[in-house]
Motif scaffolding. Structure first.
Motif, mmCIF file in Angstrom:
data_model
loop_
_atom_site.group_PDB
_atom_site.id
_atom_site.type_symbol
_atom_site.label_atom_id
_atom_site.label_comp_id
_atom_site.label_asym_id
_atom_site.label_seq_id
_atom_site.Cartn_x
_atom_site.Cartn_y
_atom_site.Cartn_z
ATOM 1 N N ALA A 135 0.826 -1.214 0.000
ATOM 2 C CA ALA A 135 0.000 0.000 0.000
ATOM 3 C C ALA A 135 0.861 1.266 0.000
ATOM 4 O O ALA A 135 0.377 2.355 -0.259
ATOM 5 C CB ALA A 135 -0.929 -0.001 1.205
ATOM 6 N N GLN A 335 1.349 12.715 -4.098
ATOM 7 C CA GLN A 335 1.974 11.928 -3.040
ATOM 8 C C GLN A 335 3.478 12.257 -3.020
ATOM 9 O O GLN A 335 4.125 12.265 -4.069
ATOM 10 C CB GLN A 335 1.744 10.440 -3.344
ATOM 11 C CG GLN A 335 2.201 9.493 -2.275
ATOM 12 C CD GLN A 335 1.380 9.628 -1.004
ATOM 13 O OE1 GLN A 335 0.272 10.160 -1.019
ATOM 14 N NE2 GLN A 335 1.922 9.147 0.091
ATOM 15 N N ASN A 347 -3.169 12.205 -5.684
ATOM 16 C CA ASN A 347 -4.275 11.923 -4.776
ATOM 17 C C ASN A 347 -5.524 12.646 -5.310
ATOM 18 O O ASN A 347 -5.792 13.788 -4.975
ATOM 19 C CB ASN A 347 -3.936 12.398 -3.362
ATOM 20 C CG ASN A 347 -4.961 11.919 -2.341
ATOM 21 O OD1 ASN A 347 -6.109 11.642 -2.687
ATOM 22 N ND2 ASN A 347 -4.550 11.825 -1.092
ATOM 23 N N LYS A 349 -8.653 11.961 -4.914
ATOM 24 C CA LYS A 349 -9.718 12.086 -3.911
ATOM 25 C C LYS A 349 -9.550 13.398 -3.147
ATOM 26 O O LYS A 349 -10.490 14.183 -3.018
ATOM 27 C CB LYS A 349 -9.640 10.892 -2.945
ATOM 28 C CG LYS A 349 -10.837 10.739 -2.063
ATOM 29 C CD LYS A 349 -11.824 9.787 -2.689
ATOM 30 C CE LYS A 349 -13.213 10.088 -2.196
ATOM 31 N NZ LYS A 349 -14.225 9.434 -3.015
ATOM 32 N N SER A 355 -12.859 9.591 -7.178
ATOM 33 C CA SER A 355 -12.095 8.366 -6.914
ATOM 34 C C SER A 355 -11.097 8.124 -8.036
ATOM 35 O O SER A 355 -11.289 8.568 -9.178
ATOM 36 C CB SER A 355 -13.035 7.167 -6.798
ATOM 37 O OG SER A 355 -13.339 6.647 -8.084
ATOM 38 N N ALA A 374 -3.669 2.622 -5.325
ATOM 39 C CA ALA A 374 -3.891 2.865 -3.904
ATOM 40 C C ALA A 374 -2.815 3.797 -3.352
ATOM 41 O O ALA A 374 -1.690 3.823 -3.845
ATOM 42 C CB ALA A 374 -3.864 1.548 -3.144
ATOM 43 N N CYS A 377 -2.728 6.102 2.473
ATOM 44 C CA CYS A 377 -3.887 6.404 3.317
ATOM 45 C C CYS A 377 -5.065 5.463 3.047
ATOM 46 O O CYS A 377 -5.997 5.369 3.843
ATOM 47 C CB CYS A 377 -4.319 7.849 3.117
ATOM 48 S SG CYS A 377 -4.749 8.230 1.405
ATOM 49 N N ASP A 378 -5.036 4.738 1.928
ATOM 50 C CA ASP A 378 -6.127 3.816 1.601
ATOM 51 C C ASP A 378 -6.047 2.507 2.381
ATOM 52 O O ASP A 378 -7.021 1.766 2.465
ATOM 53 C CB ASP A 378 -6.102 3.457 0.107
ATOM 54 C CG ASP A 378 -6.505 4.629 -0.767
ATOM 55 O OD1 ASP A 378 -7.330 5.430 -0.312
ATOM 56 O OD2 ASP A 378 -5.984 4.732 -1.881
ATOM 57 N N ALA A 382 -7.448 -1.796 -0.528
ATOM 58 C CA ALA A 382 -8.162 -0.688 -1.153
ATOM 59 C C ALA A 382 -9.016 -1.171 -2.308
ATOM 60 O O ALA A 382 -8.509 -1.580 -3.341
ATOM 61 C CB ALA A 382 -7.171 0.354 -1.624
ATOM 62 N N ARG A 384 -11.510 0.899 -3.514
ATOM 63 C CA ARG A 384 -11.689 2.157 -4.236
ATOM 64 C C ARG A 384 -10.470 3.040 -4.006
ATOM 65 O O ARG A 384 -10.485 3.925 -3.152
ATOM 66 C CB ARG A 384 -12.936 2.880 -3.699
ATOM 67 C CG ARG A 384 -14.209 2.430 -4.346
ATOM 68 C CD ARG A 384 -14.529 3.324 -5.550
ATOM 69 N NE ARG A 384 -15.452 2.687 -6.472
ATOM 70 C CZ ARG A 384 -15.112 1.823 -7.429
ATOM 71 N NH1 ARG A 384 -13.878 1.445 -7.582
ATOM 72 N NH2 ARG A 384 -16.006 1.321 -8.241
ATOM 73 N N PRO A 385 -9.393 2.825 -4.775
ATOM 74 C CA PRO A 385 -8.179 3.603 -4.518
ATOM 75 C C PRO A 385 -8.391 5.095 -4.751
ATOM 76 O O PRO A 385 -9.165 5.500 -5.620
ATOM 77 C CB PRO A 385 -7.161 3.030 -5.501
ATOM 78 C CG PRO A 385 -7.930 2.226 -6.478
ATOM 79 C CD PRO A 385 -9.218 1.854 -5.849
ATOM 80 N N SER A 386 -7.690 5.902 -3.968
ATOM 81 C CA SER A 386 -7.866 7.359 -4.038
ATOM 82 C C SER A 386 -6.981 8.008 -5.091
ATOM 83 O O SER A 386 -7.121 9.195 -5.366
ATOM 84 C CB SER A 386 -7.511 7.995 -2.702
ATOM 85 O OG SER A 386 -8.265 7.446 -1.675
#
Ligand SMILES: *Cc1c(COP(=O)(O)O)cnc(C)c1O
Length: 458
Positions: A135, A335, A347, A349, A355, A374, A377-378, A382, A384-386
């Motif tokens: 992750a 990120q 990111n 999201k 999404s 992902a 933070c997911d 995951a 639904r990856p952000s």
């Protein structure tokens, strides 16, 4: 001719021509690489290895004319190796030269196979391997529970910190307390250059095998714009050959140590790693090598040794940085705050409340191909990856530069805003928005057609 298959290949050629490939693990090979892959070498069985004489580091190195002429006793199970031996020796010697290695095994069918062979070469079932959390940017083959390796070995994970860098303190703490047999630095979604010296120092304290999986950045290492783990005390480097390295789909294992006959069963020492790896690839985990692909690897390594490749590698990073800063300007949260290599992790999201999957699908509609990814933070599972992950190796091969990166980042903003208006993923196909997507798609195709794929490939 098989009409159905070839029609589909033609259609794929069009997709590649008209779209922009932003998946950071993809690239466009040259026609020379393609020709070697599509050659009669696919007809040949060649289980075993060629001679390492003349291409081991303590002998007269890399005399390509000699390698391509000399016929030496080999370690093969079949006759008729006269050409295949020389091709594989050429591939090995070029790989060693590119990556400053004492040995290269060019036979792994893929990056996953390369990793599995190294684990098999060095570990017993139940042994511990310390690797990056999936992750946080690690790869499936670094201990995901769905893999065979994870059922055989005991994987322990370190992660990244808030700055998006490796949490070296955690890595050290885990190394000292768990005493893993292998410390693995490698990733598919990490934007910094690792501190290999620091990890080597930690590994040497506990006598661990130091392994780097540079599948994503091998081309940057070959082009001299990224540190080479083998220059910083690492014992083994695995990689794919088809990502930034721009070769055929396949794997490669480079190592430091003594090169010897694969016929002798060696003791498990760090010095014997090259031979342990050869035996782990064949017969340990694979059968006959794909000599047509090995020939294409030799071609790609030859291309990567040329000065033009250095320029290519520099441009990949320059473009990634330009893309990152324009994305930030356009309101995207990245990120790690940016990038030091070829890839960017957005990111979506946090940036637009959209999404990663919805953004991926929307961009696909306009010919911009990337993948949802992902984020730390997911968490691990995951659904639904952000985020989305994108990179510049392929579009840089097409000759695009900073101006085009800015254009792509601007399209991404436009699409993100359309996604906000649409609201949910299920409504992406709503007739109301067809026109919005079409407008951008036309612009993307127009730009793509200005930057053709490598000559002779489509
Ligand atoms: C892509 C990748 C692999 C796997 O390569 P395949 O050829 O798809 O098996 C392994 N490790 C890392 C870090 C990768 O990015």
């Amino acid at each position: 001719m098989d009409d159905i298959v070839f029609k589909l290949i033609e259609s794929e050629k069009n997709r590649q021509k008209e779209g922009l490939e932003l998946i950071p693990s993809e690239n466009y090979v040259s026609s020379a690489v393609l020709s070697a892959m599509g050659s009669v070498l696919t007809n040949k069985y060649s289980e075993g290895y060629p001679s390492f004489k003349g291409i081991s580091p303590n002998e007269k190195l890399w005399d390509e004319a000699k390698i391509s002429e000399e016929i030496l006793p080999n370690y093969r199970y079949y006759g008729g190796q006269v050409n295949v031996d020389r091709i594989e020796r050429l591939a090995i010697s070029r790989a060693m030269k590119l990556f400053h290695a004492d040995h290269a095994n060019v036979q792994p069918h893929s990056g996953a196979n390369a990793n599995e062979a190294v684990y098999f070469a060095w570990c017993e079932p139940g042994d511990k391997i310390l690797a990056m959390n999936l992750a946080h940017g690690g790869h499936l083959t670094h201990g995901s529970p769905v893999t065979r390796s994870a059922k055989i070995y005991n994987f322990i994970a370190y992660g990244t910190n808030e700055d998006g860098d490796i949490d070296y303190d955690e890595l050290e703490r885990l190394a000292l307390s768990e005493k893993p047999k292998i410390i693995l630095v490698g990733y598919s979604a990490f934007m910094k250059v690792p501190d290999f010296d620091r990890v080597a120092k930690i590994g040497n304290k506990i006598g661990a095998l130091l392994m780097a999986d540079m599948a994503h950045v091998a081309g940057l290492i070959a082009g001299g714009v990224h540190e080479n783990p083998l220059d910083h005390g690492f014992h083994v480097m695995t990689t794919t050959t088809h990502k930034t390295l721009r070769g055929p789909r396949g794997g490669l294992i480079l190592s430091r140590g003594n090169v010897a006959s694969p016929l002798k069963k060696p003791e498990k020492t760090i010095e014997n790693i090259p031979i342990l790896i050869d035996r782990a690839v064949f017969p340990g985990t694979q059968g006959g090598p794909l000599e047509h692909v090995i020939a294409a690897k030799a071609v790609a390594f030859g291309e990567a040794l040329k000065p033009e490749f250095k320029e290519y590698a520099q441009n990949i990073v320059k473009n990634a940085k330009a893309l990152a800063s324009r994305l930030i300007k356009n309101g995207f949260v990245l990120q790690g705050g940016g990038t030091e290599n070829h890839l960017v992790l957005v990111n979506v999201k946090e940036s637009y409340g959209v999404s990663g999957k919805m953004f991926e699908k929307a961009l696909d509609k306009v010919g911009l191909t990337l993948n949802a990814n992902a984020l730390p933070c997911d968490g691990a599972a995951a659904f639904r990856p952000s985020g989305v992950r994108l990179g510049t190796p392929a579009i840089t091969t097409r000759g695009m530069g900073v101006h085009e990166m800015e254009q792509i980042a601007d399209w991404m903003k436009e699409i993100a805003e359309i996604c906000v208006e649409i609201g949910d993923e299920e409504s992406l196909d709503d007739k109301k928005y067809v026109k919005d997507f079409e407008t951008v798609h036309k612009e993307v195709v127009k730009l793509a057609m200005k930057f053709p794929l490598p000559k002779g490939t489509v």
